[in-house]
Scaffold this motif. Structure first.
Motif, PDB file in Angstrom:
ATOM      1  N   GLY A   1      -4.522 -56.744  17.076  1.00 22.97           N
ATOM      2  CA  GLY A   1      -4.205 -55.430  16.433  1.00 22.97           C
ATOM      3  C   GLY A   1      -4.973 -54.410  16.830  1.00 22.97           C
ATOM      4  N   PHE A   2      -6.106 -54.605  16.879  1.00 28.07           N
ATOM      5  CA  PHE A   2      -6.921 -53.259  17.282  1.00 28.07           C
ATOM      6  C   PHE A   2      -6.457 -53.007  18.801  1.00 28.07           C
ATOM      7  CE2 PHE A   2     -10.663 -51.987  19.828  1.00 28.07           C
ATOM      8  CZ  PHE A   2     -11.019 -50.862  19.114  1.00 28.07           C
ATOM      9  N   ILE A   3      -6.270 -53.850  19.820  1.00 26.83           N
ATOM     10  CA  ILE A   3      -5.940 -53.553  21.039  1.00 26.83           C
ATOM     11  C   ILE A   3      -4.592 -52.814  21.137  1.00 26.83           C
ATOM     12  CG2 ILE A   3      -5.524 -54.648  23.238  1.00 26.83           C
ATOM     13  CD1 ILE A   3      -8.408 -54.235  22.747  1.00 26.83           C
ATOM     14  N   ASN A   4      -3.766 -53.402  20.347  1.00 27.98           N
ATOM     15  CA  ASN A   4      -2.195 -53.043  20.393  1.00 27.98           C
ATOM     16  C   ASN A   4      -2.075 -51.683  19.611  1.00 27.98           C
ATOM     17  OD1 ASN A   4       0.436 -53.515  21.220  1.00 27.98           O
ATOM     18  ND2 ASN A   4       1.048 -54.277  19.215  1.00 27.98           N
ATOM     19  N   GLY A   5      -3.085 -51.291  18.945  1.00 30.38           N
ATOM     20  CA  GLY A   5      -3.121 -49.811  18.060  1.00 30.38           C
ATOM     21  C   GLY A   5      -3.341 -48.903  19.163  1.00 30.38           C
ATOM     22  N   TRP A   6      -4.034 -48.957  20.295  1.00 29.02           N
ATOM     23  CA  TRP A   6      -4.236 -48.035  21.153  1.00 29.02           C
ATOM     24  C   TRP A   6      -2.945 -47.740  22.227  1.00 29.02           C
ATOM     25  CZ3 TRP A   6      -8.431 -44.968  20.678  1.00 29.02           C
ATOM     26  CH2 TRP A   6      -9.596 -45.722  20.022  1.00 29.02           C
ATOM     27  N   TYR A   7      -2.297 -46.544  22.236  1.00 26.00           N
ATOM     28  CA  TYR A   7      -1.202 -46.405  23.157  1.00 26.00           C
ATOM     29  C   TYR A   7      -1.290 -44.757  23.797  1.00 26.00           C
ATOM     30  CZ  TYR A   7       0.569 -43.691  19.176  1.00 26.00           C
ATOM     31  OH  TYR A   7       0.666 -42.818  18.197  1.00 26.00           O
ATOM     32  N   TYR A   8      -0.162 -44.718  24.778  1.00 28.28           N
ATOM     33  CA  TYR A   8      -0.388 -43.505  25.511  1.00 28.28           C
ATOM     34  C   TYR A   8       1.327 -42.906  25.163  1.00 28.28           C
ATOM     35  CZ  TYR A   8      -1.011 -40.148  29.250  1.00 28.28           C
ATOM     36  OH  TYR A   8      -0.882 -38.988  30.001  1.00 28.28           O
ATOM     37  N   LYS A   9       1.046 -41.761  24.561  1.00 28.81           N
ATOM     38  CA  LYS A   9       2.171 -40.916  24.353  1.00 28.81           C
ATOM     39  C   LYS A   9       2.986 -41.716  23.354  1.00 28.81           C
ATOM     40  CE  LYS A   9       2.622 -38.090  28.350  1.00 28.81           C
ATOM     41  NZ  LYS A   9       3.414 -37.555  29.433  1.00 28.81           N
ATOM     42  N   ASP A  10       3.802 -42.859  23.684  1.00 29.22           N
ATOM     43  CA  ASP A  10       4.774 -43.771  23.026  1.00 29.22           C
ATOM     44  C   ASP A  10       4.083 -44.686  22.356  1.00 29.22           C
ATOM     45  OD1 ASP A  10       6.670 -45.244  21.981  1.00 29.22           O
ATOM     46  OD2 ASP A  10       8.050 -45.213  23.743  1.00 29.22           O
ATOM     47  N   PRO A  11       4.084 -45.168  20.977  1.00 28.15           N
ATOM     48  CA  PRO A  11       3.598 -46.133  20.347  1.00 28.15           C
ATOM     49  C   PRO A  11       4.090 -47.491  21.086  1.00 28.15           C
ATOM     50  CG  PRO A  11       4.397 -44.797  18.814  1.00 28.15           C
ATOM     51  CD  PRO A  11       5.117 -44.086  20.069  1.00 28.15           C
ATOM     52  N   HIS A  12       5.001 -47.550  21.684  1.00 30.94           N
ATOM     53  CA  HIS A  12       5.440 -48.645  22.262  1.00 30.94           C
ATOM     54  C   HIS A  12       4.646 -48.884  23.877  1.00 30.94           C
ATOM     55  CE1 HIS A  12       8.745 -48.483  19.449  1.00 30.94           C
ATOM     56  NE2 HIS A  12       8.747 -49.940  19.436  1.00 30.94           N
ATOM     57  N   ASN A  13       4.022 -47.905  24.230  1.00 29.82           N
ATOM     58  CA  ASN A  13       3.108 -47.991  25.502  1.00 29.82           C
ATOM     59  C   ASN A  13       1.941 -48.484  25.320  1.00 29.82           C
ATOM     60  OD1 ASN A  13       2.654 -47.800  28.061  1.00 29.82           O
ATOM     61  ND2 ASN A  13       2.425 -45.471  27.926  1.00 29.82           N
ATOM     62  N   THR A  14       1.861 -49.765  25.016  1.00 22.79           N
ATOM     63  CA  THR A  14       0.531 -50.613  24.622  1.00 22.79           C
ATOM     64  C   THR A  14       0.201 -51.783  25.361  1.00 22.79           C
ATOM     65  OG1 THR A  14       1.294 -52.145  23.115  1.00 22.79           O
ATOM     66  CG2 THR A  14       0.858 -50.042  22.213  1.00 22.79           C
ATOM     67  N   LEU A  15      -0.893 -52.069  25.743  1.00 19.57           N
ATOM     68  CA  LEU A  15      -1.410 -53.145  26.534  1.00 19.57           C
ATOM     69  C   LEU A  15      -0.333 -54.368  26.295  1.00 19.57           C
ATOM     70  CD1 LEU A  15      -2.930 -54.518  28.636  1.00 19.57           C
ATOM     71  CD2 LEU A  15      -4.494 -55.462  26.814  1.00 19.57           C
ATOM     72  N   VAL A  16      -0.330 -54.805  24.691  1.00 16.35           N
ATOM     73  CA  VAL A  16       0.579 -55.745  24.473  1.00 16.35           C
ATOM     74  C   VAL A  16       2.197 -55.683  25.063  1.00 16.35           C
ATOM     75  CG1 VAL A  16       1.567 -57.238  22.835  1.00 16.35           C
ATOM     76  CG2 VAL A  16      -0.778 -56.373  22.731  1.00 16.35           C
ATOM     77  N   HIS A  17       2.985 -54.643  24.766  1.00 19.23           N
ATOM     78  CA  HIS A  17       4.016 -54.270  25.258  1.00 19.23           C
ATOM     79  C   HIS A  17       4.177 -54.391  26.881  1.00 19.23           C
ATOM     80  CE1 HIS A  17       4.634 -52.968  21.204  1.00 19.23           C
ATOM     81  NE2 HIS A  17       5.789 -53.186  21.208  1.00 19.23           N
ATOM     82  N   TRP A  18       3.304 -53.869  27.443  1.00 17.58           N
ATOM     83  CA  TRP A  18       3.169 -53.749  29.148  1.00 17.58           C
ATOM     84  C   TRP A  18       3.164 -55.120  29.504  1.00 17.58           C
ATOM     85  CZ3 TRP A  18       0.207 -55.753  32.982  1.00 17.58           C
ATOM     86  CH2 TRP A  18       0.541 -55.167  34.137  1.00 17.58           C
TER      87      TRP A  18
END
Length: 468
Positions: free
Chosen positions: A406-423
Motif C-alpha cells: 500500500g505504501f509503494i502503491n501510494g506514490w504516483y506521478y500526475k495520475d493516481p493510476h500511474n503507480t508502480l503496481v499499475h505499471w
C-alpha cells in the motif's frame, strides 16, 4: 505475533541437547531449535504465496467449502507452532502470577493488531484509504483466533505446571500420562464443539447486501433453514452462532464460498454469480468465527504436546518416533473420517477431520525440518526462512497484510493510476496468457519473499526484532 515471534522475548527457544554420539556425555550443549524458526518462516512465506497467487491458482487458495487446499494449511500451522513454543518458553515458572500477566498482556496486543489489520481500518493497498465504519467492523480474524488459542493453552500450561521439567521414558504414552489434564481439556473442546455444531437448531435468517459495488446493494434476502446438524454453507451452526453473537454486519464480507459451484459458473475461480445462485451466496460468513475458533484450540494443544516431547525427550530418535507416529496417526484418522463421509474436511467450520489432517501434516513437516536442520545441520539452504521466522511479525504486517504494498502503491506521478503496481499490471500481466501470467506472478512472489527474508536477516543481524 505471539505464535510467530516466540512466547516471550526474554525466553529464547533453547534446549539442552546431548551429543547423540556420546551417550555418557554429562555436559550438554545449549542451542537454539532452528527447525522451529524455519517452520515459522515457511508458514509466513506460504501466507504471502496464497494471498498473492490464490486467485490465479485455485489449488493454492482456500477451498470454497469442503476440501483442503494449500492455503488451508496456513492457519493450523500457525496454531501448531504457537502450541509448540509454549513449553519452551515456560520450562520453568517460578512466578505464576507474573507469567499469567505476560500471557494476558500479549493476548491483548494480538487482539489489538488483529482488529487494526483485519477489522477494516486499513484498506491498503487497493483503495489507499483508512478508517472503518464501526457498524461494519470485523471483530474476528487470524490474529484474534491465534490470541484466543494462545491465551487458553498458555494458561493451561502455566496453571498445571508442577515447576520441574522431567525426563521421561521412551514409552509412547509417557508424555500423554504426564499431561493427561491437557488431553481431558481437548476432549471437552471436542464434545462442546460437536454438541453445538450438530445439536443447535438453525432457524431461518435474513440479511441485507452491504457490498456497495453489487447491483443488489441494499436488497434484503431471506434464507430458509429450520434444521439442525447440517454442515452446508447457509444452515450450519457455526454461522448461526456468529450471526447471533457478533451480528451479521461484523462478519467477513467476502467468504470463500462465493467461489463455489452453487454461486458461480467460474468455480473454483471468482466470477459473476449464476442467474439461479441461491441467496446465501450474497451473504457474509466468518471463517475465523467463534465456534470454529473453539475447535482451533485443538491444533494448539497438539502443538503443545509436540513441544513437551521436545522438552522431555533428550534423544533425537525418541523425539522423531513421537512426532512421526502422532503425525501419521492424525493424518490417517482425518483421511478416514473424510473419505467415509463421517466428517468432511472443512476449514471454514474447522471440523475434527480438518484438525487431524492439518495437525498431522504439521507434525510430519516439522519432523522433516528437524532432521534436516537440527540433526544433519543443513541450515544454510534454509537461512531465508529462518530469518523470516525470527522476525515474522514484521514480514506478516508488511507483506502478508499488504501494508508495504500500500505504501509503494501510494506514490504516483500526475495520475493516481500511474503507480508502480499499475505499471507492472499494464506492462507485465495484461494480455499475457493465464499460464504465463501465473509463472510471472510466482517469480514476483518469490522475489518478494526473498526481499523480506533479507530485510529480516539484516534487522536480526543488528539485534532488531518486531515481537509483540
Amino acid at each position: 505475533m505471539t505464535e510467530i515471534n516466540k512466547a516471550d522475548a526474554s525466553h529464547q527457544l533453547r534446549l539442552i541437547v546431548p551429543d547423540p554420539d556420546l551417550p555418557g556425555e554429562k555436559l550438554r550443549e545449549s542451542r537454539r531449535v532452528a527447525s522451529l524458526d524455519i517452520f515459522r518462516g515457511l508458514t509466513v512465506a506460504l501466507m504471502i504465496l496464497v494471498d498473492d497467487a490464490g486467485g490465479e491458482r485455485p489449488m493454492i487458495g482456500h477451498a470454497p467449502w469442503n476440501g483442503c487446499n494449500l492455503a488451508d494449511f496456513v492457519m493450523p500451522f500457525f496454531l501448531f507452532i504457537v502450541g509448540m513454543a509454549i513449553p519452551l518458553a515456560f520450562k520453568r515458572i517460578p512466578d505464576k502470577p507474573r507469567a499469567i500477566w505476560k500471557v494476558i498482556f500479549r493476548t491483548i496486543k494480538l487482539l489489538f493488531w488483529g482488529v487494526l489489520l483485519q477489522g477494516g481500518y486499513s484498506h491498503a493497498p487497493d483503495k489507499l484509504t483508512y478508517g472503518v465504519d464501526m457498524r461494519m467492523i470485523r471483530w474476528c480474524g487470524i490474529l484474534q483466533r491465534i490470541a484466543l488459542a494462545y491465551l487458553v493453552v498458555a494458561l493451561i500450561e502455566i496453571l498445571t505446571k508442577d515447576g520441574q521439567a522431567r525426563d521421561v521414558s521412551r514409552n509412547w504414552f509417557s508424555v500423554f500420562k504426564m499431561y493427561w489434564c491437557h488431553w481431558m481439556f481437548a476432549a471437552c473442546v471436542i464434545i462442546v464443539y460437536s454438541a453445538v455444531l450438530y445439536g443447535s437448531y438453525v432457524p431461518d435468517w435474513e440479511f441485507a447486501v452491504t457490498d456497495t459495488e453489487s447491483v443488489n446493494y441494499g436488497k434484503i434476502y431471506k434464507v430458509a433453514c429450520g434444521t439442525r446438524g447440517k454442515l452446508d454453507p447457509p444452515c450450519n451452526a457455526a454461522g448461526y452462532v456468529d450471526r447471533t453473537v457478533l451480528g451479521i454486519n461484523h462478519m467477513y464480507q467476502h467468504p470463500a464460498w462465493k467461489r463455489s459451484k452453487d454461486c458461480t459458473l467460474n468455480s473454483p475461480y471468482e466470477g459473476p454469480f449464476r442467474d439461479d445462485a441461491p441467496k446465501w451466496c450474497f451473504a457474509p460468513f466468518e471463517p475465523e468465527g467463534i465456534l470454529s475458533s473453539i475447535s482451533a484450540i485443538l491444533s494448539t494443544i497438539i502443538g503443545l504436546h509436540s513441544g513437551h516431547v521436545l522438552v522431555h525427550f533428550k534423544n533425537h530418535t525418541a523425539r522423531l518416533m513421537q512426532w512421526v507416529l502422532m503425525g501419521l496417526s492424525l493424518l490417517i484418522l482425518g483421511i478416514i473420517l473424510c473419505f467415509t463421509h463421517a466428517i468432511p474436511l472443512n476449514k471454514q467450520l474447522y471440523t475434527f477431520s480438518y484438525v487431524c489432517v492439518t495437525a498431522g501434516a504439521a507434525a510430519l513437516l516439522f519432523s522433516a525440518f528437524y532432521v534436516l536442520v537440527d540433526i544433519w545441520n543443513l541450515k544454510i539452504p534454509f537461512l531465508p526462512l529462518k530469518w523470516i521466522g525470527m522476525n515474522a511479525m514484521l514480514v506478516y504486517v508488511m507483506a502478508a497484510e499488504g501494508i508495504f504494498a500500500g505504501f509503494i502503491n501510494g506514490w504516483y506521478y500526475k495520475d493516481p493510476h500511474n503507480t508502480l503496481v499499475h505499471w507492472i499490471q499494464k506492462h507485465v500481466f495484461i494480455g499475457v496468457w493465464r499460464s504465463r501470467r501465473v509463472g510471472i506472478l510466482l517469480y514476483v512472489i518469490f522475489a518478494e519473499i526473498l526481499f523480506w527474508a533479507i530485510v529480516a536477516g539484516v534487522l536480526h543481524r543488528f539485534g532488531i526484532h518486531w515481537k509483540l
